[in-house]
Design a protein around this motif. Structure first.
Motif, short mmCIF file in Angstrom:
data_model
loop_
_atom_site.label_atom_id
_atom_site.label_comp_id
_atom_site.label_asym_id
_atom_site.label_seq_id
_atom_site.Cartn_x
_atom_site.Cartn_y
_atom_site.Cartn_z
N LEU A 41 0.84 -1.19 0.00
CA LEU A 41 0.00 0.00 0.00
C LEU A 41 0.87 1.24 0.00
CD1 LEU A 41 -2.47 -1.30 2.71
CD2 LEU A 41 -3.12 -0.81 0.34
N THR A 42 0.30 2.37 -0.40
CA THR A 42 1.03 3.64 -0.37
C THR A 42 1.18 4.06 1.09
OG1 THR A 42 0.17 4.30 -2.52
CG2 THR A 42 0.98 6.05 -1.08
N ILE A 43 2.42 4.05 1.58
CA ILE A 43 2.68 4.27 3.00
C ILE A 43 3.30 5.63 3.29
CG2 ILE A 43 2.93 1.83 3.52
CD1 ILE A 43 5.96 2.20 3.35
N ALA A 44 3.62 6.41 2.25
CA ALA A 44 4.26 7.71 2.47
C ALA A 44 3.93 8.65 1.33
CB ALA A 44 5.78 7.55 2.61
N GLY A 45 3.98 9.94 1.62
CA GLY A 45 3.65 10.93 0.60
C GLY A 45 4.61 10.95 -0.56
N MET A 46 5.85 10.52 -0.32
CA MET A 46 6.85 10.56 -1.39
C MET A 46 6.83 9.33 -2.29
SD MET A 46 9.19 8.03 -0.51
CE MET A 46 10.59 8.50 -1.49
N LEU A 47 6.05 8.29 -1.92
CA LEU A 47 6.12 7.03 -2.65
C LEU A 47 5.86 7.17 -4.15
CD1 LEU A 47 6.77 4.07 -1.97
CD2 LEU A 47 4.32 3.64 -1.94
N PRO A 48 4.88 7.99 -4.58
CA PRO A 48 4.68 8.13 -6.04
C PRO A 48 5.90 8.72 -6.76
CG PRO A 48 2.73 8.87 -4.85
CD PRO A 48 3.80 8.66 -3.83
N PHE A 49 6.77 9.42 -6.00
CA PHE A 49 7.94 10.06 -6.62
C PHE A 49 9.22 9.25 -6.42
CE2 PHE A 49 5.13 13.61 -5.21
CZ PHE A 49 4.72 14.03 -6.47
N LYS A 50 9.11 8.09 -5.82
CA LYS A 50 10.29 7.29 -5.53
C LYS A 50 11.14 7.01 -6.78
CE LYS A 50 11.71 2.93 -3.35
NZ LYS A 50 11.24 1.67 -2.71
N PRO A 51 10.53 6.66 -7.93
CA PRO A 51 11.37 6.42 -9.12
C PRO A 51 12.19 7.66 -9.52
CG PRO A 51 9.16 5.56 -9.46
CD PRO A 51 9.10 6.37 -8.20
N ILE A 52 11.65 8.86 -9.27
CA ILE A 52 12.39 10.08 -9.58
C ILE A 52 13.56 10.23 -8.63
CG2 ILE A 52 12.26 12.61 -9.66
CD1 ILE A 52 9.33 12.33 -10.46
N PHE A 53 13.32 10.05 -7.33
CA PHE A 53 14.39 10.19 -6.35
C PHE A 53 15.49 9.16 -6.55
CE2 PHE A 53 10.98 12.13 -3.46
CZ PHE A 53 11.39 13.42 -3.78
N LEU A 54 15.12 7.97 -7.06
CA LEU A 54 16.11 6.92 -7.29
C LEU A 54 16.77 7.03 -8.66
CD1 LEU A 54 14.29 3.80 -5.77
CD2 LEU A 54 16.08 5.21 -4.75
N GLY A 55 16.40 8.06 -9.44
CA GLY A 55 17.00 8.27 -10.75
C GLY A 55 16.49 7.34 -11.83
N GLN A 56 15.35 6.69 -11.58
CA GLN A 56 14.79 5.76 -12.55
C GLN A 56 13.88 6.44 -13.55
OE1 GLN A 56 12.85 3.04 -9.91
NE2 GLN A 56 14.75 2.10 -9.19
N ARG A 57 13.44 7.65 -13.24
CA ARG A 57 12.53 8.38 -14.12
C ARG A 57 12.80 9.87 -14.03
NH1 ARG A 57 6.83 7.56 -12.19
NH2 ARG A 57 6.90 9.68 -11.42
N GLN A 58 12.67 10.56 -15.16
CA GLN A 58 12.87 12.00 -15.17
C GLN A 58 11.57 12.70 -14.76
OE1 GLN A 58 15.77 13.80 -15.70
NE2 GLN A 58 16.61 11.71 -15.53
N PRO A 59 11.66 13.73 -13.93
CA PRO A 59 10.43 14.42 -13.51
C PRO A 59 9.83 15.26 -14.63
CG PRO A 59 12.36 15.57 -12.68
CD PRO A 59 12.87 14.32 -13.33
N ASP A 60 8.50 15.39 -14.61
CA ASP A 60 7.82 16.27 -15.57
C ASP A 60 7.86 17.72 -15.12
OD1 ASP A 60 7.07 14.10 -17.19
OD2 ASP A 60 5.36 13.68 -15.90
N PHE A 61 8.08 17.94 -13.80
CA PHE A 61 8.13 19.29 -13.24
C PHE A 61 9.29 19.36 -12.25
CE2 PHE A 61 3.74 17.85 -13.82
CZ PHE A 61 3.29 18.74 -14.77
#
Length: 878
Positions: A41-61
């Motif tokens: 389950l989604t356990i933290a506010g940052m979870l949807p952005f985890k791939p960005i923080f881990l460098g796996q995806r480029q942010p749109d903003f």
């Protein structure tokens, strides 16, 4: 200046507006079902952005702000009992992806807290990571916070990590002070009665490598979280999160249904109302995001929450269905921010109604039985419900273990969870395979049929279908003459192409058809001389005397044929390559796999397993044709046909011969040529009993299913580890090495923490004559660290005695005693002393006269045990 009085919705909007005005893209909350496969389950506010923080995806903003729905159940027992524990909560967050960093995040965090929400600065306390001098200086010099109200905390509290390696960084947290009049001396941020953390700023500035080295990131990130419920408690000036406008209307609805007043209720009743308010909120949002009640994964979490709601409802006097009505309040509170909740309202209420109805039946039986059980336990003077009894409540009556534990706890009792697990394992072991079950009432009816019906003629060796007459029909085990669509039936035909389960091979599947008739056949068993076809009528009407077309599922038949012949080849290969004395001890041939048990005093080596697999595949590619013949048993044995030990054979037997490879007595279905198998793969080899080994394998088309599953796993691992398939093992080995290093480091830190805690105990020593004693509990310290702490304390104490306890795991107690020579001279020996004390906690132990350790299982008895230890030391040394 006084804080604003804002509703929960206004707080949420004010936060999003503040950061939107500062260039942050407002984004909707992600689903409670995360994309991240590592969490349920989604356990933290940052979870949807985890791939960005881990460098796996480029942010749109470069910047974003959200109000994210979250679910956590690790502290479920604290829900309703503390002021601010929840299963469902909303995390307000602002995020920077390589844009602004520490100084700007701190400045905005202070601005929104003191200017937007108008929290008085003198009521705020700030924490920083102990080594983060930069953050400390920003708070002190740029923001102007009194240094006495900036507290340095360790890594456990103020250092965020994404894992053993990868992005990480220090945190800074804002706390609200409910009692600023107590001053700035001795500020303890763990004092929940005085402080509440409401805003956490994570400064993601490092990358940690496998050796633990920190390297600054080229692009530093900001991840923050402000608890909406906590801010609502502060701004609405209520004593706990449950009395805010985010949750209290739900609580009030439940109270109204129960006919009670929340504010005049006792604490137990208030706790139940709070649990209902919290859990209904979680259930509504989980269901709106597509989660349905079940016995596994997310569905189990939802079902567990709902069952807790129902039980707490009953505990405050609600005897009828109420969850759907309470959910309407939760839906109304959430719909403006989360429209999907309103659009799914009907399905949410239907799910609640269905689950509540089902569970109420379970509760009525289980609660009465448990109440009787508790009475018996207390009458015997014991404090624990046995695991066998707890499992009986679950296995026989469907009463969940968690509820047994909760109700037992309310009666100051515990449950033997280890015993429960053992009873569950024993039940699984003793539960027969469903393919081996048949209703006893069916057997009784079949015996009566034997007087006037002929045995079923099996035509399936040569034909996949045949015309047949329905000679008997059973419904629920009782004979009948006809059945309509939707009825589960057992059918006996005068002849059948369906193979009936025997010799380890499961029965065929398929259909019976006729004029406007379709009966799905799921299984066929041989009882007495009859083939019993188990199925359900999908269309039309079936009567005794009808003529039907019996058609087997040819795809399933081919899979079973491949697996059965492969079993024969496997036994031949084992005899040839491993031991000619190997004999079959059991088997299972199904559509998707095969299982072969054999007598062997030892396990096969990996090389032997590979050789057996290769030989079977060689025989398959050599395309050996089957020669099938019925002959006298004496002749079959003379030719060397293998018979299964213990199996009963008639005078005439069927011999399956693949010349030069395998010859066995068998009544099962086989391929005409080994080439039809296609391929063979051993999945596992293991022991199942003394002297009995088991090989599980797949053959034919089932191999594709097996390989597809493993190929998917390999691809997922490759994607997750960012490695080629051949590099995965090396990557895992590296991670294991890192984990061992981290565990070793953690043990060292725990030891140091235990020593640090123990140093404080020196001021609490008690003098008895010429001796000093220290008796204390040190939290979750492990046994090794506890002993080190005891030895250090005794060295500094001099003549005296140390008795320490800890609870390193929920059902594990560690005890240690360290006595000086003078104490030994008084006749007290540490080994005997601590062994007796440990018995109070359901354990034992011992050691040397001057130093000894012991353990126990009942953590609830630690306080009592230490009290006895103190009394005995006072008596022995006084």
């Amino acid at each position: 200046m006084s804080a604003l009085k804002l509703s929960g919705a206004e707080i949420r909007q004010a936060f999003l507006d503040f950061y939107s005005q500062r260039g942050h893209q407002p984004l909707p909350s992600g689903s409670l079902v995360p994309e991240d496969p590592t969490v349920l389950l989604t356990i933290a506010g940052m979870l949807p952005f985890k791939p960005i923080f881990l460098g796996q995806r480029q942010p749109d903003f470069p910047r974003a702000t959200t109000s994210q729905k979250c679910i956590r159940t690790n502290d479920i027992e604290n829900v309703g009992r503390t002021a601010r524990h929840h299963t469902f909560f909303e995390m307000l967050g602002n995020f920077s992806f390589g844009d602004y960093f520490k100084e700007q995040a701190i400045a905005w965090g202070w601005e929104i807290s003191t200017q937007v929400f108008r929290l008085p600065p003198e009521r705020l306390v700030v924490s920083v990571f102990e080594d983060d001098d930069e953050a400390f200086a920003i708070w002190r010099d740029k923001i102007g916070v009194n240094p006495l109200r900036i507290k340095r905390l360790g890594a456990d509290d103020n250092f965020w990590v994404s894992g053993p390696t990868g992005p990480c960084g220090p945190c800074s947290e804002l706390y609200y002070d409910f009692h600023p009049e107590l001053g700035n001396d001795n500020i303890d941020l763990e004092d929940d009665s005085r402080f509440i953390e409401f805003y956490n700023l994570v400064f993601m500035q490092y990358n940690r490598d496998v050796d633990g080295n920190l390297t600054p990131l080229a692009n530093k990130n900001i991840d923050t979280g402000m608890g909406l419920e906590r801010m609502a408690q502060i701004l609405q000036d209520v004593p706990n999160n449950y009395e805010t406008d985010l949750i209290f209307p739900i609580v009030q609805t439940a109270a109204d249904i129960a006919g009670i007043d929340y504010f005049s209720s006792d604490e137990k009743t208030k706790t139940s109302l709070k649990v209902i308010g919290d859990h209904i909120r979680a259930i509504v949002h989980m269901n709106a995001d597509g989660i349905r009640a079940s016995n596994v994964g997310r569905g189990y979490i939802l079902r567990r929450l709902l069952r807790r709601v129902v039980r707490h409802g009953r505990s405050i006097g609600i005897d009828d269905h109420f969850t759907a009505k309470v959910s309407e309040t939760a839906i109304a509170l959430s719909e403006s921010a989360y429209p999907n909740v309103r659009s799914k309202a009907d399905s949410i209420k239907a799910e609640l109604q269905r689950e509540e109805t089902q569970f109420l039946k379970t509760l009525e039986r289980g609660e009465k039985l448990l109440a009787d059980l508790i009475t018996d336990v207390k009458a015997k003077g014991i404090a624990q419900i046995s695991g066998a009894d707890a499992f009986k409540l679950y296995g026989t009556y469907g009463f969940p273990l968690e509820l047994t534990q909760e109700i037992a706890e309310e009666q100051d009792l515990t449950v033997d969870v280890e015993g429960y697990d053992r009873a569950k394992e024993e039940d699984i072991k003793n539960t027969p395979d469903p393919h081996g079950e048949i209703d006893l009432t069916v057997q009784g009816t079949l015996d009566s049929f034997a007087e006037h019906l002929q045995a079923t003629e099996f035509v399936g060796y040569k034909s996949m279908n045949s015309q047949a007459e329905v000679v008997a029909l059973l419904i629920g085990g009782a004979a009948d003459t006809e059945a309509d669509a939707g009825t589960n039936v057992q059918i006996i035909l005068n002849k059948s192409p369906f193979y009936a389960e025997s010799g380890g091979q499961i029965g065929d599947r398929g259909y019976l058809s006729g004029d406007n008739l379709l009966v799905r056949i799921d299984d066929v068993k041989k009882e007495s001389a009859f083939f019993v076809h188990f199925g359900s009528i999908e269309r039309g009407n079936l009567r005794v005397g009808d003529t039907v077309t019996a058609q087997i599922d040819t795809a399933c038949r081919r899979r079973a044929q491949a697996n059965h012949t492969a079993t024969h080849l496997l036994q031949a290969a084992l005899k040839l390559l491993v031991d000619p004395e190997i004999s079959q001890a059991g088997s299972l041939v199904s559509f998707d796999r095969l299982r072969f048990d054999f007598n062997s005093p030892r396990a096969l080596t990996p090389a032997e397993v590979q050789q057996v697999e290769e030989l079977v595949n060689t025989w398959i590619t050599e395309a050996h044709s089957a020669e099938i013949e019925v002959m006298p048993i004496a002749q079959a044995k003379a030719k060397g046909a293998v018979a299964m030990f213990g199996e009963k054979y008639g005078d005439e037997v069927r011999v399956i011969d693949f010349p030069g490879v395998s010859m066995e007595l068998c009544g099962g279905i086989h391929v005409n040529n080994t080439a039809e198998i296609g391929a063979f793969k051993i999945v596992s080899e293991a022991g199942v009993a003394a002297g009995v080994r088991r090989i599980e394998a797949v053959a034919g088309n089932a191999i594709l299913d097996y390989l597809n599953v493993r190929d998917k796993v390999v691809k997922e691992l490759s994607d997750r580890f960012k490695a080629k398939p051949e590099e995965i093992l090396d990557r895992i080995s590296t991670m294991q090495t890192e984990l061992k290093a981290n565990q070793k480091q953690l043990e060292m830190v725990k030891g140091e923490l235990a020593i640090a805690k123990s140093e404080q105990l020196l001021t609490q020593s008690q003098t008895i004559g010429e001796f000093k004693i220290i008796i204390a509990e040190l939290g979750d310290v492990d046994a090794s660290a506890l002993q080190t702490a005891a030895e250090r304390l005794l060295n500094k104490l001099g003549e005296g005695a140390i008795v320490l306890a800890s609870i390193p795991e929920p059902d594990k107690v560690s005890l240690v005693a360290a006595f000086s020579k003078g104490v030994n001279a008084k006749g007290l020996q540490a080994g005997k002393f601590i062994g007796n004390i440990a018995k109070i906690c359901g354990g034992g132990g011992g050691g040397r006269p001057n130093l000894a350790q012991a353990g126990g299982r009942d953590a609830s008895k630690v306080k009592e045990a230490l009290g006895v230890a103190k009394a005995e030391l006072e008596a022995g040394l006084g």
